[in-house]
Design a protein around this motif. Structure first.
Motif, PDB file in Angstrom:
ATOM      1  N   THR A   1       0.835  -1.206   0.000  1.00 42.46           N
ATOM      2  CA  THR A   1       0.000   0.000   0.000  1.00 42.46           C
ATOM      3  C   THR A   1       0.868   1.254   0.000  1.00 42.46           C
ATOM      4  O   THR A   1       0.586   2.225  -0.704  1.00 42.46           O
ATOM      5  CB  THR A   1      -0.937   0.001   1.220  1.00 42.46           C
ATOM      6  N   GLY A   2       1.935   1.200   0.804  1.00 43.08           N
ATOM      7  CA  GLY A   2       2.844   2.341   0.830  1.00 43.08           C
ATOM      8  C   GLY A   2       3.519   2.566  -0.509  1.00 43.08           C
ATOM      9  O   GLY A   2       3.695   3.717  -0.955  1.00 43.08           O
ATOM     10  N   TYR A   3       3.890   1.477  -1.179  1.00 42.84           N
ATOM     11  CA  TYR A   3       4.513   1.597  -2.504  1.00 42.84           C
ATOM     12  C   TYR A   3       3.542   2.226  -3.502  1.00 42.84           C
ATOM     13  O   TYR A   3       3.920   3.132  -4.268  1.00 42.84           O
ATOM     14  CB  TYR A   3       4.939   0.204  -2.989  1.00 42.84           C
ATOM     15  N   LEU A   4       2.280   1.758  -3.493  1.00 44.59           N
ATOM     16  CA  LEU A   4       1.287   2.326  -4.405  1.00 44.59           C
ATOM     17  C   LEU A   4       1.083   3.811  -4.127  1.00 44.59           C
ATOM     18  O   LEU A   4       0.964   4.621  -5.050  1.00 44.59           O
ATOM     19  CB  LEU A   4      -0.036   1.575  -4.279  1.00 44.59           C
ATOM     20  N   THR A   5       1.037   4.160  -2.850  1.00 49.21           N
ATOM     21  CA  THR A   5       0.840   5.564  -2.491  1.00 49.21           C
ATOM     22  C   THR A   5       2.035   6.412  -2.911  1.00 49.21           C
ATOM     23  O   THR A   5       1.877   7.497  -3.477  1.00 49.21           O
ATOM     24  CB  THR A   5       0.624   5.699  -0.972  1.00 49.21           C
ATOM     25  N   TYR A   6       3.245   5.900  -2.694  1.00 50.21           N
ATOM     26  CA  TYR A   6       4.459   6.645  -3.020  1.00 50.21           C
ATOM     27  C   TYR A   6       4.604   6.854  -4.522  1.00 50.21           C
ATOM     28  O   TYR A   6       5.084   7.900  -4.968  1.00 50.21           O
ATOM     29  CB  TYR A   6       5.679   5.908  -2.471  1.00 50.21           C
TER      30      TYR A   6
ATOM     31  N   ASP B   1       2.125   6.845  -6.739  1.00 49.97           N
ATOM     32  CA  ASP B   1       0.914   7.360  -7.386  1.00 49.97           C
ATOM     33  C   ASP B   1       1.127   8.802  -7.836  1.00 49.97           C
ATOM     34  O   ASP B   1       1.876   9.566  -7.204  1.00 49.97           O
ATOM     35  CB  ASP B   1      -0.263   7.287  -6.415  1.00 49.97           C
TER      36      ASP B   1
ATOM     37  N   ARG C   1      -5.706  -0.046 -10.619  1.00 52.86           N
ATOM     38  CA  ARG C   1      -5.107   0.591  -9.434  1.00 52.86           C
ATOM     39  C   ARG C   1      -4.467   1.943  -9.751  1.00 52.86           C
ATOM     40  O   ARG C   1      -3.613   2.420  -9.015  1.00 52.86           O
ATOM     41  CB  ARG C   1      -4.074  -0.330  -8.769  1.00 52.86           C
TER      42      ARG C   1
ATOM     43  N   ARG D   1       7.397   7.603 -11.150  1.00 51.67           N
ATOM     44  CA  ARG D   1       7.085   8.331  -9.920  1.00 51.67           C
ATOM     45  C   ARG D   1       7.526   9.792 -10.071  1.00 51.67           C
ATOM     46  O   ARG D   1       8.627  10.078 -10.522  1.00 51.67           O
ATOM     47  CB  ARG D   1       7.779   7.676  -8.719  1.00 51.67           C
TER      48      ARG D   1
ATOM     49  N   SER E   1      -0.864  12.319  -8.534  1.00 49.20           N
ATOM     50  CA  SER E   1      -2.122  12.970  -8.155  1.00 49.20           C
ATOM     51  C   SER E   1      -2.196  14.346  -8.796  1.00 49.20           C
ATOM     52  O   SER E   1      -1.205  15.086  -8.822  1.00 49.20           O
ATOM     53  CB  SER E   1      -2.233  13.110  -6.634  1.00 49.20           C
TER      54      SER E   1
ATOM     55  N   HIS F   1      -3.424   9.636 -13.372  1.00 47.65           N
ATOM     56  CA  HIS F   1      -2.220   8.814 -13.548  1.00 47.65           C
ATOM     57  C   HIS F   1      -2.266   8.093 -14.899  1.00 47.65           C
ATOM     58  O   HIS F   1      -1.286   8.111 -15.662  1.00 47.65           O
ATOM     59  CB  HIS F   1      -2.130   7.802 -12.403  1.00 47.65           C
TER      60      HIS F   1
ATOM     61  N   ARG G   1       5.380   1.872 -12.534  1.00 44.94           N
ATOM     62  CA  ARG G   1       5.009   2.848 -11.505  1.00 44.94           C
ATOM     63  C   ARG G   1       6.254   3.488 -10.909  1.00 44.94           C
ATOM     64  O   ARG G   1       6.288   4.702 -10.673  1.00 44.94           O
ATOM     65  CB  ARG G   1       4.183   2.183 -10.405  1.00 44.94           C
TER      66      ARG G   1
END
Length: 568
Positions: free
Chosen positions: A38-43, A45, A165, A137, A47, A170, A133
């Protein structure tokens, strides 16, 4: 107090304790993995920034062919979509999303299906997504502020673009990076042909009008052609321009501005590592919005921070001259134009200048795809006697022969018109007239558009210009046979998948009689004959496939592997 025997606790209790400890470890690792994932996806992502756009209503005219949204509109005219976008970056992005949502969704589904075929295994596809991803980044930080706002407004107006996801912003940003994303595949899905000519009369004097011809191909399969969208863009405080592309693209691959500056892009591949920079199509949009002369356009290209390479044809209709700029993320001092004093210039998908001569990726594209062959064929056609006027430019884009005029057969990937072109365009940049092919490929009518009137919006609407009629092949029995052959190939492929090779062979032979030079047919025939045990025939068809389908490098490697298995 309980006491255990000298041998320790009972064996059952010991195993139970170990099992509990093992389960606790599994749960702990699962929780940690979930947190890290989850942290990887958030980092990684991307926005969008907050944007506000004026409210407007979609209005449909009585014919159903024109939709307006504020100052913008989308009109269907035969096989072309004409989109007009006007205003601030936020207004343009919002209108684009509101008007072209369905067109983008159709294209996105086709792209997703093609990628699904490439990454068949779930783990392979997931791994590629995770790497992508990471590579992207914070990549949108390289966009100009206006582009970030436009993309944010586009995403807000098109929430259905989200998926896999990834939020809509994105995913739409990744669509702007289609050149880089295609480079990650072994197969070559993007190809381009482009040329410019401004020849002097035999007796000397001023050069003739600058005429540019260009075709672009996105290989999503034989039955798929993205909708052809001609976008007239009127950004506040910048030069108006027209671009030929597809829904969801805010950059430019083929376009010309109100000052007579034209740009076209061919994707290339080099050994350069990925760098932090803007997608090349967005840099070309900056050229059209800001450049008044060829020299200004070249300065923008030479100063740009880029993520990937590309060959760009850039021309100035008033000066009647053009040049090819071969771009890569490497040293900006190496971005020198070639051919700016030549009467004719042309390019395909490989780079020619000295810095790229020892580039392995570039050499691979030149030698093992159709790029080198098409480059030589363009040179032959442009060297023929007589000026390159718009009529001749259309004929060049429709050329289906090989070197020296050799017959190649319909659908041959070495031909300039391989019958799978996404768009074909001819521009008399001096006269400011553009002809856009309606499709399919370059066969359909080339529709004339008066750019001087369309981009300046001054004066009365001129009398209609002459279109170029459809190629005679389009309504011929030969082309009908070719389309029937493609249908027979699809049916034969389905029969083979169901374990019916003999029935599949019958359909494939029908296709072979109708269109003997379709590369995918020979790959299929090789598979069928191999299944039936006729190894000599299988070998012959696999070898013919390798001749007819350059560019699909991954598939070619598989076929070469099959040939090795078949033996001598």
């Amino acid at each position: 107090m309980a006491r255990f025997a000298p041998g320790g606790p009972p064996e059952g209790r010991s195993l139970l304790s170990l099992l509990r400890a093992f389960l606790a470890l599994i749960v702990t690792l699962s929780v940690l993995t979930a947190i890290l994932y989850t942290g990887y996806l958030t980092y990684t992502d991307l926005s969008p920034e907050e944007v506000r756009v004026p409210e407007a209503e979609l209005e449909v005219d009585r014919s159903g062919r024109r939709v307006t949204y504020g100052r913008s509109s989308l009109t269907r005219e035969r096989q072309l979509w004409l989109m007009t976008l006007e205003g601030s970056p936020e207004e343009i992005g919002d209108a684009h999303g509101q008007l072209a949502s369905r067109l983008f969704t159709d294209l996105d589904e086709d792209v997703s299906e093609r990628l699904g075929m490439r990454f068949g295994a779930w783990l392979e596809g997931w791994g590629a997504t995770m790497v992508m991803r990471w590579d992207f980044r914070d990549a949108d930080d390289a966009l100009p502020p206006a582009a970030r706002k436009e993309l944010a407004a586009l995403a807000k107006a098109m929430p259905e673009a989200a998926g896999g996801r990834l939020g809509s912003y994105h995913r739409l940003f990744l669509h702007q990076n289609f050149v880089e994303l295609s480079r990650r595949l072994d197969d070559v899905l993007l190809e381009g042909n482009m040329f410019a000519a401004s020849q002097r009369p035999k007796g000397g004097g001023e050069r003739g009008n600058l005429v540019v011809g260009r075709s672009f191909s996105v290989d999503l399969g034989p039955e798929i052609e993205p909708d052809r969208v001609v976008t007239f863009c009127y950004p506040d405080g910048k030069y108006p321009f027209v671009a030929v592309g597809w829904a969801g693209l805010i950059g430019v691959v083929t376009g010309v501005n109100a000052r007579g500056i034209v740009v076209t892009l061919n994707p290339t591949r080099t050994d350069d590592p990925l760098e932090t920079g803007a997608p090349l199509p967005l840099v070309l949009r900056q050229v059209l919005e800001e450049a008044d002369t060829l020299e200004q356009a070249l300065e923008i290209l030479q100063a740009a921070d880029l993520r990937t390479s590309g060959a760009v044809l850039i021309g100035d209709g008033r000066q009647r001259k053009a040049a090819i700029v071969e771009l890569a993320p490497r040293d900006k001092d190496e971005r020198k134009p070639r051919g700016d004093d030549a009467a004719t210039i042309w390019a395909t998908d490989h780079l020619l200048r000295e810095p790229f001569e020892r580039d392995a990726q570039n050499d691979r594209i030149r030698r093992y795809t159709s790029s080198g062959y098409r480059y030589e064929r363009l040179g032959q056609l442009l060297a023929e006697h007589g000026p390159v006027d718009p009529t001749r430019a259309v004929a060049i884009l429709r050329d289906r022969r090989g070197l020296g005029g050799e017959e190649l057969g319909l659908g041959n990937r070495n031909a300039l018109d391989n019958l799978h072109l996404t768009h074909s365009v001819v521009i008399d940049v001096t006269a400011m007239v553009m002809w856009v092919g309606e499709g399919p490929s370059a066969l359909g009518r080339f529709r004339a558009i008066d750019l001087r009137h369309a981009l300046t919006r001054e004066g009365d609407r001129p009398a209609p210009l002459d279109d170029f009629p459809a190629d005679r092949l389009l309504h011929s029995e030969e082309y009908g046979d070719y389309k029937e052959a493609l249908a027979a190939i699809d049916h034969a492929r389905a029969l083979l998948a169901e374990g019916l090779p003999r029935k599949a062979l019958a359909d494939a032979k029908v296709a072979l009689a109708l269109a003997p030079d379709v590369g995918d047919l020979h790959r299929l025939l090789g598979d069928i004959e191999r299944e039936l045990g006729d190894l000599a025939q299988a070998r012959a068809h696999y070898e013919r496939y390798l001749e007819l389908v350059p560019g699909r490098l991954r598939d070619q490697e598989r076929v070469r592997g099959l040939l090795e298995e078949l033996g001598p």
